[in-house]
Design a protein around this motif. Structure first.
Motif, PDB file in Angstrom:
ATOM      1  N   ASP A 225       0.850  -1.177   0.000  1.00 41.82           N
ATOM      2  CA  ASP A 225       0.000   0.000   0.000  1.00 41.82           C
ATOM      3  C   ASP A 225       0.894   1.238   0.000  1.00 41.82           C
ATOM      4  OD1 ASP A 225      -2.017  -1.827   0.184  1.00 41.82           O
ATOM      5  OD2 ASP A 225      -2.542  -1.373   2.275  1.00 41.82           O
ATOM      6  N   VAL A 226       0.357   2.344  -0.522  1.00 40.72           N
ATOM      7  CA  VAL A 226       1.181   3.542  -0.698  1.00 40.72           C
ATOM      8  C   VAL A 226       0.447   4.775  -0.171  1.00 40.72           C
ATOM      9  CG1 VAL A 226       2.326   5.036  -2.379  1.00 40.72           C
ATOM     10  CG2 VAL A 226       2.281   2.568  -2.748  1.00 40.72           C
ATOM     11  N   VAL A 227       1.187   5.637   0.503  1.00 45.45           N
ATOM     12  CA  VAL A 227       0.673   6.949   0.896  1.00 45.45           C
ATOM     13  C   VAL A 227       1.625   7.993   0.309  1.00 45.45           C
ATOM     14  CG1 VAL A 227       0.119   8.506   2.788  1.00 45.45           C
ATOM     15  CG2 VAL A 227      -0.315   6.053   3.033  1.00 45.45           C
ATOM     16  N   ILE A 228       1.090   8.889  -0.520  1.00 44.72           N
ATOM     17  CA  ILE A 228       1.925   9.879  -1.204  1.00 44.72           C
ATOM     18  C   ILE A 228       1.495  11.283  -0.791  1.00 44.72           C
ATOM     19  CG2 ILE A 228       2.704  10.746  -3.449  1.00 44.72           C
ATOM     20  CD1 ILE A 228       1.908   8.086  -4.671  1.00 44.72           C
ATOM     21  N   PRO A 229       2.414  12.111  -0.312  1.00 41.50           N
ATOM     22  CA  PRO A 229       2.078  13.516  -0.036  1.00 41.50           C
ATOM     23  C   PRO A 229       1.602  14.209  -1.310  1.00 41.50           C
ATOM     24  CG  PRO A 229       4.167  12.916   0.976  1.00 41.50           C
ATOM     25  CD  PRO A 229       3.803  11.787   0.063  1.00 41.50           C
ATOM     26  N   ALA A 230       0.610  15.050  -1.194  1.00 43.93           N
ATOM     27  CA  ALA A 230       0.019  15.702  -2.363  1.00 43.93           C
ATOM     28  C   ALA A 230       1.041  16.483  -3.170  1.00 43.93           C
ATOM     29  CB  ALA A 230      -1.124  16.615  -1.915  1.00 43.93           C
ATOM     30  N   GLU A 231       2.006  17.111  -2.488  1.00 45.60           N
ATOM     31  CA  GLU A 231       2.976  17.934  -3.211  1.00 45.60           C
ATOM     32  C   GLU A 231       3.957  17.095  -4.030  1.00 45.60           C
ATOM     33  OE1 GLU A 231       4.609  17.503   1.042  1.00 45.60           O
ATOM     34  OE2 GLU A 231       2.667  17.835   0.053  1.00 45.60           O
ATOM     35  N   GLU A 232       3.991  15.778  -3.808  1.00 50.61           N
ATOM     36  CA  GLU A 232       4.896  14.917  -4.559  1.00 50.61           C
ATOM     37  C   GLU A 232       4.243  14.294  -5.793  1.00 50.61           C
ATOM     38  OE1 GLU A 232       6.848  12.001  -2.190  1.00 50.61           O
ATOM     39  OE2 GLU A 232       7.485  13.437  -0.660  1.00 50.61           O
ATOM     40  N   ILE A 233       2.961  14.579  -6.013  1.00 50.52           N
ATOM     41  CA  ILE A 233       2.245  14.002  -7.147  1.00 50.52           C
ATOM     42  C   ILE A 233       2.432  14.868  -8.383  1.00 50.52           C
ATOM     43  CG2 ILE A 233      -0.018  13.352  -8.063  1.00 50.52           C
ATOM     44  CD1 ILE A 233      -0.878  12.787  -5.183  1.00 50.52           C
ATOM     45  N   SER A 234       2.925  14.254  -9.450  1.00 51.24           N
ATOM     46  CA  SER A 234       3.074  14.955 -10.719  1.00 51.24           C
ATOM     47  C   SER A 234       1.751  14.964 -11.480  1.00 51.24           C
ATOM     48  CB  SER A 234       4.168  14.295 -11.571  1.00 51.24           C
ATOM     49  OG  SER A 234       4.267  14.912 -12.841  1.00 51.24           O
ATOM     50  N   TRP A 235       1.128  13.780 -11.601  1.00 50.02           N
ATOM     51  CA  TRP A 235      -0.194  13.677 -12.218  1.00 50.02           C
ATOM     52  C   TRP A 235      -0.860  12.391 -11.762  1.00 50.02           C
ATOM     53  CZ3 TRP A 235      -0.963   9.326 -15.130  1.00 50.02           C
ATOM     54  CH2 TRP A 235       0.161   8.699 -15.702  1.00 50.02           C
ATOM     55  N   SER A 236      -2.174  12.369 -11.855  1.00 45.89           N
ATOM     56  CA  SER A 236      -2.936  11.168 -11.530  1.00 45.89           C
ATOM     57  C   SER A 236      -4.125  11.079 -12.468  1.00 45.89           C
ATOM     58  CB  SER A 236      -3.410  11.186 -10.069  1.00 45.89           C
ATOM     59  OG  SER A 236      -4.340  12.231  -9.855  1.00 45.89           O
ATOM     60  N   ALA A 237      -4.592   9.858 -12.712  1.00 43.01           N
ATOM     61  CA  ALA A 237      -5.708   9.659 -13.641  1.00 43.01           C
ATOM     62  C   ALA A 237      -6.458   8.384 -13.270  1.00 43.01           C
ATOM     63  CB  ALA A 237      -5.198   9.565 -15.086  1.00 43.01           C
ATOM     64  N   ARG A 238      -7.742   8.411 -13.454  1.00 41.79           N
ATOM     65  CA  ARG A 238      -8.579   7.232 -13.196  1.00 41.79           C
ATOM     66  C   ARG A 238      -8.499   6.280 -14.384  1.00 41.79           C
ATOM     67  NH1 ARG A 238     -15.162   7.467 -12.742  1.00 41.79           N
ATOM     68  NH2 ARG A 238     -15.557   5.225 -12.966  1.00 41.79           N
ATOM     69  N   ILE A 239      -8.348   4.997 -14.104  1.00 44.03           N
ATOM     70  CA  ILE A 239      -8.320   3.979 -15.172  1.00 44.03           C
ATOM     71  C   ILE A 239      -9.756   3.735 -15.634  1.00 44.03           C
ATOM     72  CG2 ILE A 239      -7.739   1.608 -15.775  1.00 44.03           C
ATOM     73  CD1 ILE A 239      -5.542   1.698 -13.666  1.00 44.03           C
ATOM     74  N   MET A 240     -10.026   4.053 -16.899  1.00 48.75           N
ATOM     75  CA  MET A 240     -11.357   3.875 -17.470  1.00 48.75           C
ATOM     76  C   MET A 240     -11.499   2.544 -18.185  1.00 48.75           C
ATOM     77  SD  MET A 240     -12.534   6.907 -16.614  1.00 48.75           S
ATOM     78  CE  MET A 240     -14.003   7.257 -17.593  1.00 48.75           C
ATOM     79  N   TRP A 241     -10.386   2.050 -18.734  1.00 45.05           N
ATOM     80  CA  TRP A 241     -10.423   0.822 -19.524  1.00 45.05           C
ATOM     81  C   TRP A 241      -9.024   0.245 -19.623  1.00 45.05           C
ATOM     82  CZ3 TRP A 241     -14.058  -2.403 -20.993  1.00 45.05           C
ATOM     83  CH2 TRP A 241     -13.757  -3.374 -21.937  1.00 45.05           C
ATOM     84  N   ALA A 242      -8.926  -1.063 -19.655  1.00 45.35           N
ATOM     85  CA  ALA A 242      -7.645  -1.734 -19.849  1.00 45.35           C
ATOM     86  C   ALA A 242      -7.756  -2.669 -21.044  1.00 45.35           C
ATOM     87  CB  ALA A 242      -7.255  -2.520 -18.595  1.00 45.35           C
TER      88      ALA A 242
END
Length: 210
Positions: free
Chosen positions: A191-208
């Motif tokens: 499991d991972v906990v990432i500080p908000a300031e360390e996030i470059s980008w994030s995206a929801r997976i819609m399809w694989a």
């Protein structure tokens, strides 16, 4: 419209076309027999439960159907649109220069294009998996269709890239103003906990597409 009701109705239609019950379709797809039961489509609190993209992918493989076939069941009026969307490789996606400050594709070197059925009003791009960094969940050559603008909630699968160039494909557990908490999808990852300031980008997976 990609609604909860229409997605489940489309799964029922695929089952019926192949002479199967919802349980029979789940078994043929290698899933638990109760995966598509009507009782599983809402939580005890009445919250909508959606089938995962992996489950839908297995259903399409088991029935010999395509994603376009499935989307046409969702939009039987014939309004299905195809779009050309930007695509980038996993390694190239680690570069901050590949995205805008809002996490949207900053089209330029490293970006390609792929044709894919439209996802309505959401901004989407394709992420081509290269190497073994996301195994065993996703393998070299798989393509994820992800959206940096789609709303997310607990239980959604997301891709997150840190400013240090690490990419995670995990399940969203909790997002706050200061941290992003994610649950591993495999036993081999943590499991991972990432500080908000360390996030470059994030995206929801819609399809694989595997």
């Amino acid at each position: 419209m990609l609604s909860h009701e229409r997605v489940w109705a489309s799964i029922d239609s695929l089952a019926s076309r192949h002479g199967l019950s919802a349980s029979g379709l789940a078994r043929r797809s290698g899933l638990d027999a109760t995966s598509f039961n009507k009782s599983k489509r809402l939580s005890p609190e009445g919250r909508q439960r959606w089938p995962s993209t992996e489950s839908i992918s297995k259903v399409l493989k088991a029935t010999g159907s395509t994603l376009e076939d499935f989307l046409r069941l969702i939009e039987p009026s014939g309004s299905l649109r195809r779009s050309v969307i930007p695509m980038i490789g996993l390694e190239e996606a680690k570069s901050a220069e590949a995205f805008t400050d809002e996490g949207l594709p900053n089209k330029g070197p490293g970006w390609d294009e792929i044709e894919f059925p439209g996802f309505g009003q959401e901004s989407v791009f394709a992420l081509e998996i290269t190497g073994d960094g996301l195994r065993p969940l996703y393998r070299d050559g798989d393509i994820l269709i992800v959206s940096p603008t789609a709303s997310t909630r607990r239980g959604d699968r997301i891709v997150v890239c840190t400013r240090g160039g690490q990419i995670f494909a995990h399940e969203l557990r909790r997002r706050s103003a200061t941290t992003l908490e994610m649950t591993s999808l495999t036993k081999s990852q943590e499991d991972v906990v990432i500080p908000a300031e360390e996030i470059s980008w994030s995206a929801r997976i819609m399809w694989a597409r595997q």
